[in-house]
Design a protein around this motif. Structure first.
Motif, PDB file in Angstrom:
ATOM      1  N   UNK A  33      11.901   9.656   8.276  1.00 41.12           N
ATOM      2  CA  UNK A  33      10.820   9.164   9.121  1.00 41.12           C
ATOM      3  C   UNK A  33      11.080   9.604  10.542  1.00 41.12           C
ATOM      4  N   UNK A  34      10.072  10.039  11.234  1.00 40.42           N
ATOM      5  CA  UNK A  34      10.259  10.464  12.627  1.00 40.42           C
ATOM      6  C   UNK A  34      10.637   9.285  13.503  1.00 40.42           C
ATOM      7  N   UNK A  35      11.271   9.574  14.608  1.00 37.07           N
ATOM      8  CA  UNK A  35      11.719   8.517  15.516  1.00 37.07           C
ATOM      9  C   UNK A  35      10.552   7.676  16.028  1.00 37.07           C
ATOM     10  N   UNK A  36       9.392   8.291  16.080  1.00 38.32           N
ATOM     11  CA  UNK A  36       8.228   7.572  16.604  1.00 38.32           C
ATOM     12  C   UNK A  36       7.526   6.754  15.526  1.00 38.32           C
ATOM     13  N   UNK A  37       8.046   6.811  14.296  1.00 36.36           N
ATOM     14  CA  UNK A  37       7.419   6.080  13.210  1.00 36.36           C
ATOM     15  C   UNK A  37       7.411   4.591  13.491  1.00 36.36           C
ATOM     16  N   UNK A  38       6.378   3.887  13.082  1.00 36.01           N
ATOM     17  CA  UNK A  38       6.254   2.471  13.397  1.00 36.01           C
ATOM     18  C   UNK A  38       5.682   1.685  12.232  1.00 36.01           C
ATOM     19  N   UNK A  39       6.390   0.638  11.843  1.00 42.19           N
ATOM     20  CA  UNK A  39       5.886  -0.254  10.816  1.00 42.19           C
ATOM     21  C   UNK A  39       4.629  -0.965  11.310  1.00 42.19           C
ATOM     22  N   UNK A  40       4.606  -1.286  12.600  1.00 43.78           N
ATOM     23  CA  UNK A  40       3.427  -1.965  13.163  1.00 43.78           C
ATOM     24  C   UNK A  40       2.176  -1.123  12.990  1.00 43.78           C
ATOM     25  N   UNK A  41       2.321   0.199  13.123  1.00 38.60           N
ATOM     26  CA  UNK A  41       1.180   1.095  12.937  1.00 38.60           C
ATOM     27  C   UNK A  41       0.679   1.027  11.502  1.00 38.60           C
ATOM     28  N   UNK A  42       1.626   1.008  10.560  1.00 39.61           N
ATOM     29  CA  UNK A  42       1.265   0.945   9.143  1.00 39.61           C
ATOM     30  C   UNK A  42       0.548  -0.355   8.830  1.00 39.61           C
ATOM     31  N   UNK A  43       1.096  -1.473   9.288  1.00 39.14           N
ATOM     32  CA  UNK A  43       0.514  -2.782   8.975  1.00 39.14           C
ATOM     33  C   UNK A  43      -0.856  -2.935   9.625  1.00 39.14           C
ATOM     34  N   UNK A  44      -0.983  -2.482  10.860  1.00 41.42           N
ATOM     35  CA  UNK A  44      -2.278  -2.586  11.544  1.00 41.42           C
ATOM     36  C   UNK A  44      -3.344  -1.806  10.790  1.00 41.42           C
ATOM     37  N   UNK A  45      -2.982  -0.609  10.336  1.00 42.11           N
ATOM     38  CA  UNK A  45      -3.950   0.189   9.579  1.00 42.11           C
ATOM     39  C   UNK A  45      -4.341  -0.508   8.281  1.00 42.11           C
ATOM     40  N   UNK A  46      -3.339  -1.034   7.570  1.00 37.96           N
ATOM     41  CA  UNK A  46      -3.622  -1.715   6.297  1.00 37.96           C
ATOM     42  C   UNK A  46      -4.555  -2.909   6.495  1.00 37.96           C
ATOM     43  N   UNK A  47      -4.276  -3.717   7.504  1.00 35.21           N
ATOM     44  CA  UNK A  47      -5.106  -4.910   7.728  1.00 35.21           C
ATOM     45  C   UNK A  47      -6.535  -4.541   8.136  1.00 35.21           C
ATOM     46  N   UNK A  48      -6.687  -3.388   8.766  1.00 38.25           N
ATOM     47  CA  UNK A  48      -8.034  -2.946   9.154  1.00 38.25           C
ATOM     48  C   UNK A  48      -8.869  -2.556   7.947  1.00 38.25           C
ATOM     49  N   UNK A  49      -8.218  -2.320   6.793  1.00 36.84           N
ATOM     50  CA  UNK A  49      -8.965  -1.908   5.598  1.00 36.84           C
ATOM     51  C   UNK A  49      -9.297  -3.079   4.670  1.00 36.84           C
ATOM     52  N   UNK A  50      -8.822  -4.279   5.006  1.00 35.88           N
ATOM     53  CA  UNK A  50      -9.086  -5.442   4.149  1.00 35.88           C
ATOM     54  C   UNK A  50     -10.592  -5.618   3.967  1.00 35.88           C
ATOM     55  N   UNK A  51     -11.004  -5.781   2.725  1.00 32.98           N
ATOM     56  CA  UNK A  51     -12.435  -5.908   2.408  1.00 32.98           C
ATOM     57  C   UNK A  51     -13.047  -4.627   1.890  1.00 32.98           C
ATOM     58  N   UNK A  52     -12.334  -3.496   2.047  1.00 36.06           N
ATOM     59  CA  UNK A  52     -12.854  -2.239   1.496  1.00 36.06           C
ATOM     60  C   UNK A  52     -12.820  -2.282  -0.030  1.00 36.06           C
ATOM     61  N   UNK A  53     -13.557  -1.388  -0.649  1.00 40.79           N
ATOM     62  CA  UNK A  53     -13.672  -1.376  -2.113  1.00 40.79           C
ATOM     63  C   UNK A  53     -12.491  -0.659  -2.766  1.00 40.79           C
ATOM     64  N   UNK A  54     -12.216  -1.066  -4.016  1.00 37.24           N
ATOM     65  CA  UNK A  54     -11.244  -0.348  -4.838  1.00 37.24           C
ATOM     66  C   UNK A  54     -11.998   0.648  -5.703  1.00 37.24           C
ATOM     67  N   UNK A  55     -11.605   1.903  -5.634  1.00 39.60           N
ATOM     68  CA  UNK A  55     -12.176   2.949  -6.471  1.00 39.60           C
ATOM     69  C   UNK A  55     -11.036   3.823  -6.973  1.00 39.60           C
ATOM     70  N   UNK A  56     -10.932   3.998  -8.274  1.00 40.32           N
ATOM     71  CA  UNK A  56      -9.881   4.837  -8.836  1.00 40.32           C
ATOM     72  C   UNK A  56      -9.952   6.238  -8.234  1.00 40.32           C
ATOM     73  N   UNK A  57      -8.829   6.705  -7.674  1.00 40.44           N
ATOM     74  CA  UNK A  57      -8.791   8.006  -7.022  1.00 40.44           C
ATOM     75  C   UNK A  57      -9.259   7.983  -5.584  1.00 40.44           C
ATOM     76  N   UNK A  58      -9.643   6.802  -5.070  1.00 36.50           N
ATOM     77  CA  UNK A  58     -10.167   6.713  -3.709  1.00 36.50           C
ATOM     78  C   UNK A  58      -9.100   6.924  -2.652  1.00 36.50           C
ATOM     79  N   UNK A  59      -9.445   7.693  -1.628  1.00 37.41           N
ATOM     80  CA  UNK A  59      -8.516   7.950  -0.516  1.00 37.41           C
ATOM     81  C   UNK A  59      -9.171   7.647   0.830  1.00 37.41           C
ATOM     82  N   UNK A  60     -10.184   6.775   0.845  1.00 40.89           N
ATOM     83  CA  UNK A  60     -10.819   6.348   2.084  1.00 40.89           C
ATOM     84  C   UNK A  60     -12.049   7.183   2.425  1.00 40.89           C
TER      85      UNK A  60
END
Length: 284
Positions: free
Chosen positions: A164-191
């Motif tokens: 992982x790069x030095x600039x990598x951030x768990x906070x960035x990952x979690x913030x992105x994940x929480x922003x997607x809450x409520x999106x649909x589940x689709x097999x093979x979906x990548x956003x």
């Protein structure tokens, strides 16, 4: 002796010419002619009277027919006027309905555009907040990752390490994940608005500069193994065997994880106690 007087009949000098003598007309001939003349006059009189009567009757009939025609024409004009007025009213009503429908459609487009803009702004704000916390999170996680790597060297589990790069951030990952809450589940979906489990995890870690494999089985061995009793925010959870996992999610703390669960739930936050994971790996 007296001389006898012999009457002398004086005759016209043209009396002996037959063509100059007027024949006598007897009474029966005159009577017949008078009768014929009277009959003719009577016939003419009757004909004249009859013609006058017929003319009068024709005039009366024409008068009656004209009155009836006038009345019928007036009725037709009235009906036509009523029909025209009704048609105008119907046209005006339809025009009002069409205008209302067009206005509603336009408002719906405006509302939809506004909703999309707000959703995009929400995601952008979440991502921006996560990036601001990246520097602070990277320092604290770096030392912990070094310790885990040392302890993992004695593990019998087969793992592969993703740097992982030095600039990598768990906070960035979690913030992105929480922003997607409520999106649909689709097999093979990548956003960007529909996901499957591994597609969401891959996209979230990419925000922090980490390129993960695409499928769950590969993601389950794409980092340092972590025991479920030593989980940290940002760890990847998997269900199934390492290397052949069938589902993945990300631990967000307080005994909860976030994942693209299934078509009925979509992207949600769930309690780990309700569906315990099989294992975990850490890449940040």
């Amino acid at each position: 002796m007296r001389e006898s007087l012999v009457p002398v009949v004086l005759m016209s000098h043209t009396a002996h010419i037959r063509s100059h003598r007027k024949p006598r007309r007897n009474a029966s001939t005159l009577a017949m002619r008078a009768g014929v003349a009277g009959g003719v006059l009577s016939t003419l009189a009757v004909a004249g009277a009859s013609g006058a009567a017929n003319a009068a009757e024709s005039t009366t009939t024409q008068t009656l027919d004209l009155s009836a025609l006038t009345a019928d024409l007036a009725a037709q004009v009235a009906q036509s006027a009523d029909a025209t007025q009704q048609a105008a009213a119907n046209y005006e009503l339809q025009a009002e309905r069409d205008a209302a429908a067009a206005q509603a459609a336009q408002q719906a487009k405006v509302d939809l555009a506004d909703a999309k803009a707000k959703a995009a702004a929400k995601k952008k704000a979440a991502n921006e907040a996560a990036r601001k916390a990246a520097a602070e999170e990277a320092a604290s996680r770096s030392s912990e990752r070094t310790t885990l790597s040392a302890s993992a060297s004695t593990s019998t589990s087969t793992t592969s390490t993703v740097s992982a790069p030095a600039s990598g951030s768990v906070a960035t990952v979690i913030a992105f994940l929480k922003a997607q809450v409520g999106d649909a589940y689709v097999m093979g979906g990548t956003g960007p608005n529909s996901w499957d489990c591994s597609g969401l995890v891959q996209a979230a870690f990419k925000q922090a500069g980490v390129d993960l494999p695409r499928v769950s089985g590969d993601q389950s061995v794409a980092g340092t193994p972590v025991s479920l009793s030593n989980l940290a925010v940002g760890d990847i959870l998997y269900w199934g065997s390492a290397g052949s996992a069938y589902h993945v999610g990300v631990y967000i703390g307080d005994g909860q994880y976030l994942d693209a669960a299934n078509p009925s739930k979509g992207v949600v936050i769930q309690d780990l106690s309700g569906y315990p994971a099989s294992g975990a790996v850490r890449v940040l």
